[in-house]
Structure formats: C-alpha cells, structure tokens
Design a protein around this motif. Structure first.
Motif, short mmCIF file in Angstrom:
data_model
loop_
_atom_site.label_atom_id
_atom_site.label_comp_id
_atom_site.label_asym_id
_atom_site.label_seq_id
_atom_site.Cartn_x
_atom_site.Cartn_y
_atom_site.Cartn_z
N LEU A 136 0.82 -1.12 -0.15
CA LEU A 136 0.08 0.04 -0.02
C LEU A 136 0.44 1.17 -0.13
CD1 LEU A 136 -2.99 1.21 0.66
CD2 LEU A 136 -2.27 1.31 2.81
N MET A 137 0.53 2.50 -0.83
CA MET A 137 1.36 3.27 -1.14
C MET A 137 0.17 4.86 -0.57
SD MET A 137 4.08 5.42 -1.50
CE MET A 137 5.39 4.51 -2.43
N LEU A 138 0.48 5.23 0.85
CA LEU A 138 -0.63 6.15 1.10
C LEU A 138 0.42 7.89 0.68
CD1 LEU A 138 -2.93 7.58 2.96
CD2 LEU A 138 -0.64 7.17 4.68
N ALA A 139 -0.90 8.53 -0.16
CA ALA A 139 -0.48 9.37 -0.17
C ALA A 139 -0.59 10.97 0.67
CB ALA A 139 -0.75 10.04 -1.94
N ILE A 140 0.17 11.63 1.67
CA ILE A 140 -0.63 12.38 2.47
C ILE A 140 -0.16 13.96 1.56
CG2 ILE A 140 -0.05 13.75 4.83
CD1 ILE A 140 0.85 10.66 4.89
N ILE A 141 -0.70 14.97 1.41
CA ILE A 141 -0.63 15.80 0.19
C ILE A 141 -2.23 16.54 0.92
CG2 ILE A 141 -0.35 14.93 -2.23
CD1 ILE A 141 -2.94 14.90 -2.82
N GLY A 142 -2.42 16.42 2.17
CA GLY A 142 -2.68 17.77 2.94
C GLY A 142 -3.43 16.96 3.76
N GLY A 143 -3.42 17.85 5.27
CA GLY A 143 -4.15 17.88 6.44
C GLY A 143 -2.49 17.57 7.05
N ARG A 144 -2.42 17.01 8.21
CA ARG A 144 -1.00 16.25 9.61
C ARG A 144 -1.16 14.49 8.67
NH1 ARG A 144 0.98 20.09 13.07
NH2 ARG A 144 1.44 18.21 13.93
N ALA A 145 0.20 14.74 9.70
CA ALA A 145 0.77 13.73 9.38
C ALA A 145 -0.38 12.43 10.59
CB ALA A 145 2.07 12.80 8.42
N ASP A 146 0.05 12.75 11.43
CA ASP A 146 -0.57 11.89 12.34
C ASP A 146 -2.15 11.37 12.47
OD1 ASP A 146 -1.46 14.05 12.93
OD2 ASP A 146 -0.58 14.48 14.77
N ASN A 147 -2.93 12.57 11.51
CA ASN A 147 -4.29 11.85 10.98
C ASN A 147 -3.79 10.50 10.36
OD1 ASN A 147 -4.96 14.41 12.28
ND2 ASN A 147 -5.61 15.59 10.74
N PHE A 148 -3.45 9.62 9.99
CA PHE A 148 -3.64 9.08 8.77
C PHE A 148 -2.61 8.23 9.58
CE2 PHE A 148 -3.14 12.69 5.59
CZ PHE A 148 -4.74 12.30 4.53
N VAL A 149 -2.63 7.81 10.99
CA VAL A 149 -1.64 6.61 11.42
C VAL A 149 -2.58 6.03 11.78
CG1 VAL A 149 -1.14 5.83 13.84
CG2 VAL A 149 -0.05 7.87 12.68
N PRO A 150 -4.38 5.97 12.19
CA PRO A 150 -5.44 4.83 12.09
C PRO A 150 -4.58 4.50 10.25
CG PRO A 150 -6.65 6.79 13.12
CD PRO A 150 -4.77 7.28 12.61
N PHE A 151 -5.50 5.34 9.56
CA PHE A 151 -4.93 4.17 8.14
C PHE A 151 -4.80 3.23 8.10
CE2 PHE A 151 -4.03 4.17 3.42
CZ PHE A 151 -5.33 3.89 2.93
N ILE A 152 -3.18 3.38 8.69
CA ILE A 152 -2.57 2.79 7.70
C ILE A 152 -2.56 1.35 8.91
CG2 ILE A 152 0.58 2.29 8.40
CD1 ILE A 152 -0.51 3.78 6.23
N ALA A 153 -2.97 1.55 10.71
CA ALA A 153 -2.64 1.04 11.48
C ALA A 153 -4.48 0.09 10.99
CB ALA A 153 -2.84 1.07 12.65
#
Length: 346
Positions: A196-213
């Motif tokens: 899985l490749m996640l693109a973080i192009i907005g918001g804060r990085a830590d908001n995506f921790v639950p997504f990767i988990a």
C-alpha cells in the motif's frame, strides 16, 4: 527500506494546443531527472498518469520505457496508473515491455486517480467508478499470475484462456495499490495481499496513523506475515540550501500548482500563511534544508514504520535547475542520513 522519487510531470499548458512544444521540453527534463536519480543511487522513480493540458505524461509506460534504456539500477513504476479507465491486458503488456527493456525493474502502482478526465475520454461511465476499479484490479492480478487467464466480469470482455504476452522477466510484476486515505482502499490492498502506498498531500501526517494501522490489521488477518507487509508514504518534498531560501523560492510555484488544481474543486487561493502551516512540523508539505527534511522524514517513519518513501520532488512549474538540485540533495544527503537515523531507532 527503499527511498524514491516521483512526479506528475507538471508543465505550462501549450499556448498553441495543436503543438506539443512545452510537453517536449518537460519530457526532456524528466529524462534528466530520472537519469540523475539513477546515477545517485535512488531506489525507485515513479511517473503519474494524467489527461490534462498541464501534465506531460498520459502514458507512464511509454516514458518509463524510454527511461529504462537510459538507466541501470533504478526501479521504474507508474505513480499511478488510473486502472479504472485502463485496459488491464494492455497495462500488463506495456509494463512487461518496460520490464524487459530494464532487465526486471518495472512495477505498477494502480490507483483510481484524483481526476476524472480519463473516464469520458475512453468511454467509461463515471458512475461505475468503484466497480471498474474492483473488476480491473482482479483481472490485472489474474493476468499477472497466469499467462493464459480465464476471467469474467461486467466491465470488459471475458477472457477464455487467451495468452497475454510478452511476459515480464520474472512473469509477475510487483503491483502496489495507491490510496489517499480511504479505509476501503486499505481493506482492498490487504484483501489482495498487496503493498500500500499512501499519498499525504494535505492535513497532518498523524491523522493517517489509524489508516495505516487499519491496513496492517487487515493484511495480518489475510495471512500476510508481518515481515512481508509493505507500506509506502508519499509527500510533496522540496529541498534547498536553507529553510528560508527554499521556502521563499518554492512558494510561488507550489501555490500556483495548488490553485490550478483547486480551481475546479472550489478551493480558495493558497496564502503564504496556509503554505507555512502545511510545511510546519507534522504538516503534509516537506520543504526546507537538508536538516529539516531529514528530521521530517524520520518523524514520519516513527509514525508509520514505512518500508518505502517516495518524495514528489518534481512538481509545479519549478525551474528545472532547482528541481535537479533538490533531487541531488535528496539522494546524496537526505537519504543517507535518514537511513542512518532509522537504523539507530532499531
């Protein structure tokens, strides 16, 4: 642990739409970017697919085939292939050809894309956005694993054991799923046991921790061993000699790009205050000196434990010489220091 670069090959729209002068210059520059990255030891280079007048690449496989004969070691991937409006048979054939030309260095990163121009262009109904991707991913993976595939769906003609050739060097190509944070994308990648490749192009990085988990949880449930789970992170990245110098130099080009994309989406024009907020610690935008960029990427490793990092370091209408310098700093200074820092984390 792999570190790479990617681009959408942004360009100024042609003043004469019957000619491709700006696109030609952009593709020449892109070949220089890829060959520089290869020479400096970058692990992977990705090229995205778009069908707009402000991007030069509509066929990543064509561009990567050209890069294949100019490079020696770097992996070459789409970033992304818009699978919903692509034919999986042709996609496999094209990337198998890149694989043969490169001696086994081709990959496919499949995604749904953030633009919809390809749907009417190729005659696909946008209301079948999700179904198209699901079925075509299933077919792509079938073809990837079986030279004589049998498949039936609702969005394309069935296959009854027809051969799909040529085959890649090792038969199957590496396939990644690209996502922007949708939980469905995480589950889909896990269900197919794909990286899985996640693109973080907005918001804060830590908001995506639950997504990767969420992805890791489902990947484990699908029987994928912990040490085989691959997670990639992608940020907009630009590097210069000092924080102030490069943030000032990069801002007008980044704002121009975001305003161009946001015009059709109802976004307000980007202000310098928004830009500075985005590049502050924890933000989606990583722009600054080598020290700053190293610190930011290591912070994201602490959050996600990624196995691949892609810096989207060639974006907007940034002058070519600034992009080449950013790539050089990334390859020669940032990546070695990030690797060293991660090794110390254990």
């Amino acid at each position: 642990m792999e570190f790479g670069l990617m681009t959408f090959a942004d360009m100024a729209p042609e003043s004469d739409l019957s000619k491709g002068l700006n696109a030609q210059k952009r593709l020449v520059d892109l070949m220089e970017e890829i060959t520089l990255a290869d020479r400096l030891g970058v692990d992977v280079f990705g090229v995205g697919e778009h069908h707009r007048d402000d991007y030069a690449v509509s066929s990543p496989a064509t561009v990567l085939a050209a890069a294949a004969v100019l490079t020696k070691n770097i992996k070459l991937t789409s970033a992304v292939s818009v699978l919903s409006s692509e034919d999986p048979v042709r996609l496999y054939q094209q990337f198998a050809t890149v694989d043969l030309l490169s001696g086994g260095r081709a990959e496919i990163m499949a995604g749904r894309g953030s633009f919809t121009e390809s749907f009417p262009l190729f005659g696909y109904p946008i209301e079948k956005y999700h179904t198209l991707f699901e079925e075509k991913l299933d077919l792509l993976l079938k073809i990837n694993s079986e030279p004589f595939a049998t498949w039936k769906g609702t969005t394309r003609a069935s296959l009854q054991g027809q051969g799909v050739f040529p085959r890649a060097v090792k038969g199957a190509l590496p396939v990644w799923i690209a996502a922007g944070g949708s939980p469905d994308s995480a589950v889909r990648a896990a269900r197919h046991r794909l990286p899985l490749m996640l693109a973080i192009i907005g918001g804060r990085a830590d908001n995506f921790v639950p997504f990767i988990a969420h992805y890791r949880k489902h990947a484990l449930a699908e029987g994928l061993p912990q040490d085989q789970i691959q997670v990639g992170i992608n940020n907009h990245v630009f590097i210069g000699e000092s924080d102030q110098q490069i943030s000032d130099a990069f801002f007008p080009y980044y704002a121009q790009m975001m305003d161009r994309v946001g015009k059709d989406r109802g976004w307000m024009p980007m202000t310098r205050q928004q830009y500075d907020y985005m590049r502050a610690p924890g933000g989606a935008l990583i722009v600054g000196s080598v020290d700053t960029v190293v610190k930011r990427i290591v912070e994201e490793y602490r959050l996600f434990g990624f196995t691949r990092y892609l810096a989207q370091a060639s974006l907007g209408f940034v002058p070519h010489e600034l992009t080449m310098r950013s790539i050089e700093l990334y390859a020669t200074e940032v990546v070695p220091r990030v690797r060293e820092a991660i090794a110390k984390l254990g």
